[in-house]
Design a protein around this motif. Structure first.
Motif, PDB file in Angstrom:
ATOM      1  N   VAL A  41       0.855  -1.198   0.000  1.00 25.24           N
ATOM      2  CA  VAL A  41       0.000   0.000   0.000  1.00 25.24           C
ATOM      3  C   VAL A  41       0.889   1.246   0.000  1.00 25.24           C
ATOM      4  O   VAL A  41       0.646   2.219  -0.730  1.00 25.24           O
ATOM      5  CB  VAL A  41      -0.946  -0.011   1.233  1.00 25.24           C
ATOM      6  N   CYS A  42       1.949   1.193   0.791  1.00 22.93           N
ATOM      7  CA  CYS A  42       2.883   2.317   0.891  1.00 22.93           C
ATOM      8  C   CYS A  42       3.558   2.585  -0.463  1.00 22.93           C
ATOM      9  O   CYS A  42       3.651   3.742  -0.900  1.00 22.93           O
ATOM     10  CB  CYS A  42       3.888   1.966   1.986  1.00 22.93           C
ATOM     11  N   ALA A  43       4.007   1.518  -1.137  1.00 21.34           N
ATOM     12  CA  ALA A  43       4.640   1.698  -2.459  1.00 21.34           C
ATOM     13  C   ALA A  43       3.635   2.312  -3.431  1.00 21.34           C
ATOM     14  O   ALA A  43       3.987   3.165  -4.254  1.00 21.34           O
ATOM     15  CB  ALA A  43       5.141   0.356  -2.990  1.00 21.34           C
ATOM     16  N   VAL A  75      -4.409   6.733   1.453  1.00 20.39           N
ATOM     17  CA  VAL A  75      -5.103   6.320   0.221  1.00 20.39           C
ATOM     18  C   VAL A  75      -6.571   6.007   0.559  1.00 20.39           C
ATOM     19  O   VAL A  75      -6.910   5.860   1.733  1.00 20.39           O
ATOM     20  CB  VAL A  75      -4.470   5.031  -0.395  1.00 20.39           C
ATOM     21  N   ASN A  76      -7.405   5.894  -0.475  1.00 18.36           N
ATOM     22  CA  ASN A  76      -8.763   5.369  -0.259  1.00 18.36           C
ATOM     23  C   ASN A  76      -8.723   3.881  -0.537  1.00 18.36           C
ATOM     24  O   ASN A  76      -8.176   3.477  -1.566  1.00 18.36           O
ATOM     25  CB  ASN A  76      -9.754   5.992  -1.239  1.00 18.36           C
ATOM     26  N   LYS A 115      10.965   1.099  -2.229  1.00 20.03           N
ATOM     27  CA  LYS A 115       9.558   1.159  -2.649  1.00 20.03           C
ATOM     28  C   LYS A 115       9.332   1.981  -3.918  1.00 20.03           C
ATOM     29  O   LYS A 115       8.230   1.999  -4.454  1.00 20.03           O
ATOM     30  CB  LYS A 115       8.717   1.726  -1.509  1.00 20.03           C
ATOM     31  N   THR A 116      10.378   2.658  -4.383  1.00 17.75           N
ATOM     32  CA  THR A 116      10.271   3.431  -5.624  1.00 17.75           C
ATOM     33  C   THR A 116      10.096   2.522  -6.848  1.00 17.75           C
ATOM     34  O   THR A 116       9.829   3.006  -7.942  1.00 17.75           O
ATOM     35  CB  THR A 116      11.539   4.284  -5.812  1.00 17.75           C
ATOM     36  N   CYS A 248       6.443   6.749   3.800  1.00 16.00           N
ATOM     37  CA  CYS A 248       5.000   6.595   3.695  1.00 16.00           C
ATOM     38  C   CYS A 248       4.274   7.471   4.683  1.00 16.00           C
ATOM     39  O   CYS A 248       4.651   7.571   5.839  1.00 16.00           O
ATOM     40  CB  CYS A 248       4.626   5.141   3.920  1.00 16.00           C
ATOM     41  N   LYS A 249       3.213   8.066   4.157  1.00 17.43           N
ATOM     42  CA  LYS A 249       2.375   8.902   5.013  1.00 17.43           C
ATOM     43  C   LYS A 249       1.569   7.988   5.919  1.00 17.43           C
ATOM     44  O   LYS A 249       1.017   7.004   5.458  1.00 17.43           O
ATOM     45  CB  LYS A 249       1.359   9.653   4.142  1.00 17.43           C
TER      46      LYS A 249
END
Ligand code: UTP
Length: 252
Positions: A41-43, A75-76, A115-116, A248-249
């Motif tokens: 999810v973070c990526a 994210v949603n 994660k990029t 990551c937020k």
């Protein structure tokens, strides 16, 4: 073209990680300070994805308990259900009604660093105007991956888990893809294979045979398919050794 949606198949049974998976979905097992699926999810969030579609099974309530609306994770999140474990192609198809454009798919039990990788995969797909792009790397064990026959950027053939003698290369799919909505049509026309499962590799092969622009991109860095207890330990060992920070937020 902007890629705003990401789909994460997470409806599998995780039998190789039993008995833990009797109580907790495999995708929620921790790698460092996050669930393995949370790294995905973070990526996605770092790649500019705004809506994440998690494909879950009727038994796996834990995933929505963990992520909720996704707000805390930047994210949603939408949940769709795959009624039976009928393969990765079927899991992707379960999201058809909520996907409205080009989208990325990353398996919910795969750990990647850095994660990029996903932003790079998506950027490549857009630049090269792909119909499908498959993230690959040189793999040690061809019998665990979809193996491609490469030609420049394109994939000429793809075979799921070939024997070492039959493998046309050692470039294997890692569980990260970018697709146009055309993949849904290909999946619907795919014949079920082993144990009646719809293999995503077979649908991609259909696209290749029909002359679609099916590309591959090498993913550098670390990739661990967290399928067994040893893989889970390896991923955690890597995370500890590399102090796996990321941007990551996550709001409180
Ligand atoms: P695996 O191939 O590792 O399958 O799935 P599994 O069922 O989770 O594990 P085992 O083989 O029983 O130990 C790779 C990813 O694809 C998802 C899984 O949840 C996992 O994140 N998946 C697999 C689906 O969503 N649906 C499927 O039908 C198969």
């Amino acid at each position: 073209m902007l890629v705003k949606q990401g789909l994460i198949p997470a409806a599998g049974s995780g039998t190789r990680l039993g008995p833990f998976t009797n109580a907790i979905p495999k995708e929620l097992l921790p790698v460092g300070d996050k669930a393995v699926i949370e790294h995905v999810v973070c990526a996605m969030q770092l790649a500019g994805i705004e809506e994440v579609v998690i494909v879950t099974s009727p038994q796996k309530h834990g995933l929505s308990d963990y992520f909720g609306s996704g707000k805390k994770f930047g994210v949603n999140i939408t949940y769709v259900v795959q009624d039976e474990r009928k393969g990765l192609g079927d899991a992707v198809l379960a999201g058809e009604h909520v996907i409205d454009g080009t989208f990325t798919v990353v398996l919910g039990d795969n750990f990647f660093a850095p994660k990029t990788f996903l932003k790079e995969l998506i950027d490549f797909h857009i630049e090269q105007k792909g119909d499908t792009t498959v993230g690959v790397a040189e793999v040690m064990d061809v019998t665990r991956h979809g193996i491609i026959t490469p030609n420049k950027n394109r994939i000429l053939d793809m075979v799921e888990k070939p024997s070492p003698e039959n493998a046309k290369s050692s470039l294997g799919a890692l569980g990260a893809y970018v697709f146009s909505r055309d993949i849904f049509d290909a999946i619907k026309r795919t014949n079920p294979g082993h144990k009646g499962e719809l293999q995503l590799t077979d649908s991609i092969k259909l696209q290749i045979d029909e002359g679609k622009n099916v590309l591959y991109k090498k993913i550098d860095g670390i990739h661990i398919d967290v399928g067994t207890p040893v893989d889970l330990m390896r991923a955690n060992e890597w995370y500890l050794a590399h102090n796996g920070n990321d941007d990551c937020k996550k709001s409180p």
